[in-house]
Design an enzyme around this catalytic site. Sequence first.
Site, PDB file in Angstrom:
ATOM      1  N   ASP A  52      -8.395  17.385   1.806  1.00  0.00           N
ATOM      2  CA  ASP A  52      -7.416  16.388   2.256  1.00  0.00           C
ATOM      3  C   ASP A  52      -8.083  15.063   2.632  1.00  0.00           C
ATOM      4  O   ASP A  52      -7.544  13.989   2.367  1.00  0.00           O
ATOM      5  CB  ASP A  52      -6.582  16.935   3.421  1.00  0.00           C
ATOM      6  CG  ASP A  52      -7.435  17.643   4.469  1.00  0.00           C
ATOM      7  OD1 ASP A  52      -8.682  17.644   4.342  1.00  0.00           O
ATOM      8  OD2 ASP A  52      -6.856  18.198   5.415  1.00  0.00           O
ATOM      9  N   ARG A  69     -14.794  25.125   1.398  1.00  0.00           N
ATOM     10  CA  ARG A  69     -13.379  25.434   1.613  1.00  0.00           C
ATOM     11  C   ARG A  69     -12.779  24.526   2.685  1.00  0.00           C
ATOM     12  O   ARG A  69     -12.108  24.987   3.614  1.00  0.00           O
ATOM     13  CB  ARG A  69     -13.206  26.900   2.024  1.00  0.00           C
ATOM     14  CG  ARG A  69     -13.651  27.903   0.987  1.00  0.00           C
ATOM     15  CD  ARG A  69     -13.108  29.285   1.294  1.00  0.00           C
ATOM     16  NE  ARG A  69     -11.643  29.281   1.333  1.00  0.00           N
ATOM     17  CZ  ARG A  69     -10.884  29.337   0.239  1.00  0.00           C
ATOM     18  NH1 ARG A  69     -11.414  29.389  -0.950  1.00  0.00           N
ATOM     19  NH2 ARG A  69      -9.580  29.335   0.353  1.00  0.00           N
ATOM     20  N   LEU A 126     -10.063  24.754  -3.324  1.00  0.00           N
ATOM     21  CA  LEU A 126      -9.088  23.876  -2.697  1.00  0.00           C
ATOM     22  C   LEU A 126      -8.780  22.666  -3.571  1.00  0.00           C
ATOM     23  O   LEU A 126      -7.793  21.975  -3.358  1.00  0.00           O
ATOM     24  CB  LEU A 126      -9.592  23.423  -1.325  1.00  0.00           C
ATOM     25  CG  LEU A 126      -9.413  24.438  -0.196  1.00  0.00           C
ATOM     26  CD1 LEU A 126     -10.044  23.924   1.081  1.00  0.00           C
ATOM     27  CD2 LEU A 126      -7.935  24.738   0.036  1.00  0.00           C
TER      28      LEU A 126
END
Length: 336
Positions: free
Chosen positions: A264, A260, A149
């Site tokens: 953000d 995972r 990610l």
Amino acid sequence: MRGSPVSRRAVQRFRQLAFSSVGSVKIKLLLGFCIVFALILLASRASSFARWKNPHSFVLQDDNNDNDNNIHRKGYTLLINTWKRNDLLRKSISHYAECPRLDSIHIVWSEPDPPSESLANYLEHIVHENTKDGHEIEVKFDINKEDSLNNRFKENRDLKTDVVFSIDDDVILPCSSVELAFSIWLSAPDTMVGFVPRMHWVDKSENSKDYYVYGGWWSVWWMGTYSMVLSKAAFFHKKYLAMYTNEMSASIKEYVTLNRNCEDIAMSFLVANASSAPPIWVKGKIFEIGSTGISSLGGHSQKRTECVNRFVAEFGRMPLVSTSIKVVDSRNTWFW
Ligand SMILES: *[C@@H]1O[C@H](CO)[C@@H](O)[C@H](O)[C@H]1NC(C)=O
């Protein structure tokens, strides 16, 4: 009598000297400003003239002139993260191609196989078809070997704009909302401007140490405050991609890859730590075109809370700044 004549003369001489050198600097500055101003005036005249002659020839910047010391371009780059959902990718890219100030599209690709030629051709075609005012929009795949990610925040050296609009492949926002958020970002280029607010608060019941709790949409709705906007739909300066890649602690990035999750939140921490400012939430109608996302899985909130506390430990403090500002388009609010 203040001071002897000698020292007074010395002071006078010094003043003259200081004044004349400051004066010449001022004149140079003034000349410099005049030249820059004249150039800007010329450039804007030239472009408005071109637009007047042919409204369809409005190009954001000369596309053939791609050297680095070029002035930065005026639009934004769509930075879209996708994983094995080519149908969603097609849908969302064909939508965003219609938005007026979109400059280029970067697709963050982390699948083991490279994108198929048919997909690439299709996207190129649909972007060309859907672009409203005829300016060329470049579509690029940023291919990654590792599936992480963190890839979505990789420093990307050939971004042509200062700002990216980071988006998930299943999130669609009307162009009018995207435009509004882009204008807000122009006014606050150091902060994140986005559509999905989240919050944190301190849980006092956990021992004496501060324990933080991650709050989802309903908490934001209930409390009316937030301290993050998620990178699934947010504008931020490209310098934060470089900072994420080069300055973010390795253990945070490792944690993001292994779990995972929480890339953000990590980005929100990074921007808040660097800017000491809260993010800005822009109201927009979000359409999630995919099926159930990760946030509907059980235990999601607890995992996010773990991320927040872990990152606080890594940063050595809680950098997030809370706010209650919500930006709305005044044309859409009849009551104020
Ligand atoms: C947070 O910001 C400070 C000051 O700007 C900087 O020195 C530090 O490296 C940043 N911390 C992290 C973890 O990025």
